[in-house]
Design an enzyme around this catalytic site. Structure first.
Site: not given
Ligand code: SAH
Ligand code: SF4
Length: 395
Positions: A120, A133, A140, A144, A147, A196-197, A228, A250, A370
């Site tokens: 997305e 964004c 990911c 976390c 998330c 994702g990271e 981020s 974060s 988010c």
């Protein structure tokens, strides 16, 4: 007002065929040069042809080679025979009552015969800017605990083309090509805060963001791009040196014990190391501050003592603090802090000299906020479906 949903020529998953001809969208100048050389364009002409293609693709946003009138007819035909200008396939568009838009994109699987993936991309219009964004991975790996993306099982890195493709799609669908100045563009800012990271997909993110910030192309200056990270410490200096964009971290907790639980990557790179990397981030200054993101979780990290410790920890780092109300998702064990508590927390931060904007959740009605991004290809469990229905009814 209600949200709009638009399914766009949605191909059933079982009939989906990945495109065969490679798209030129997302390629760097070097990449375009290599593609032209492979098509036997004489070496002496490559540089000039790259300039032309660059302009047509990234300034004009054309979707067919036919439109490239400054390129010779023969070359246009050769290009069309071997390449496309395709963007990732948009399978659904949702428009929130507040103007936020979310696009669901379908990407080919990594290996032949594999099911396609979905990611997305979200557009958030504001008075003085429009922020896009972007996602950097399908899912990911970092899990976390608060998330939704981290609960997704499927994971693959996006290519640079797929990352740039998200910008192209937004410009296409917003009618945002040919805007004269940076300030009049609908997409004026980029945040790598989708799925994702980004620092676990460093090369592709770097290449994509270099294409995005090219002044003769997409032209989004690096001051308007924020990456981020959940804290991949060894890659932070490289992000500064090789991409030069603004950094957001974060943080979410001020003690290792709690951060280990919320952001498990903390076990590898604890708070002290992370803050050291921030202190040394190339180009950091009072004019180019690091944003610290802090998600407000009721009874977990939202005490006044936490707020005081937060400002103590950040002493000496040119910082902005961004308090994010937790966005709940079906099945989560967390709740968002009470508004009163967020205000008290934010007051401590403010008194310490930081502007402490609380990020207003946008696009809640289309689950675009988010941490809510998660591939729709994954089937929801019966429990999740029930919870979603309950959430929709109480909204
Ligand atoms: N992986 C990167 C970037 C994507 S997440 C990172 O973690 O920084 C973007 C931001 O959304 C991060 O600050 C993340 O912690 C936050 N986030 C994730 N889930 C959330 C949720 N449910 N509610 C509010 N913020 C969330
Ligand atoms: Fe991954 Fe970021 Fe979600 Fe953590 S918060 S699971 S790093 S996307």
């Amino acid at each position: 007002m209600t949200a709009q949903n638009l399914a766009i020529e949605k191909t059933p998953l079982e009939r989906y065929v990945a495109p065969e001809k490679p798209s030129l969208v997302g390629l760097s100048r070097e990449g375009l040069g290599e593609a032209l050389t492979a098509l036997e364009v004489p070496a002496a002409q490559v540089k000039m042809r790259v300039q032309q293609l660059w302009h047509w693709i990234y300034v004009r946003g054309v979707t067919s080679f036919e439109t490239m009138t400054s390129v010779s007819k023969d070359l246009r035909a050769t290009l069309a025979e071997h390449h496309t200008l395709a963007r990732p396939e948009v399978v659904a568009e949702q428009i929130s009552a507040d103007g936020t838009r979310k696009w669901l994109l379908r990407l080919p699987g990594e290996h032949a015969g594999e099911n396609p993936h979905e990611v997305e991309c979200v557009y958030i219009p504001e008075i003085d800017r429009g922020t896009l964004c972007l996602s950097s991975q399908v899912g990911c790996t970092l899990n976390c605990s608060f998330c939704h993306t981290g609960t997704q099982r499927l994971v693959r890195n996006l290519t640079a083309g797929e990352i740039v493709g998200q910008i192209m799609i937004a410009r296409d669908r917003l009618g945002d090509w040919n805007a004269s100045a940076e300030t009049t563009r609908k997409v004026s800012n980029i945040v790598m805060m989708g799925m994702g990271e980004p620092l676990y997909n460093f090369e592709a993110v770097r290449d994509a963001l270099l294409v995005a910030q090219d002044g003769d192309g997409l032209g989004i200056s690096r001051r308007r791009i924020t990456l981020s990270t959940s804290g991949v410490v060894p890659m932070i200096p490289r992000a500064g040196e090789e991409i030069g964009v603004m950094l957001a971290v974060s943080l979410h907790a001020v003690r290792d014990e709690l951060r280990n639980e919320l952001v498990p990557l903390n076990r590898k790179y604890p708070i002290k190391q992370l803050l050291e990397a921030c202190r040394n981030y190339p180009g950091v200054s009072n004019a180019r501050r690091i944003t610290f993101e802090y998600v407000m979780l009721k009874g977990i990290n939202d005490s006044i003592a936490d707020a005081k410790e937060l400002v103590r920890l950040l002493k000496g780092i040119p910082a902005k603090i961004n308090l994010i109300p937790f966005n709940p998702w079906p099945g989560t064990r967390y709740e968002c802090s009470d508004w009163e508590q967020i205000e008290k927390f934010s007051q401590v931060v403010f008194d310490a000299g930081y502007a402490s904007p609380v990020r207003t959740p946008r696009g809640r009605d289309i689950l675009a906020a988010c941490g809510q991004l998660k591939s729709a290809t994954e089937k929801l469990s019966a429990r999740e479906r029930l919870a979603l229905r309950a959430m929709a009814m109480t909204d």
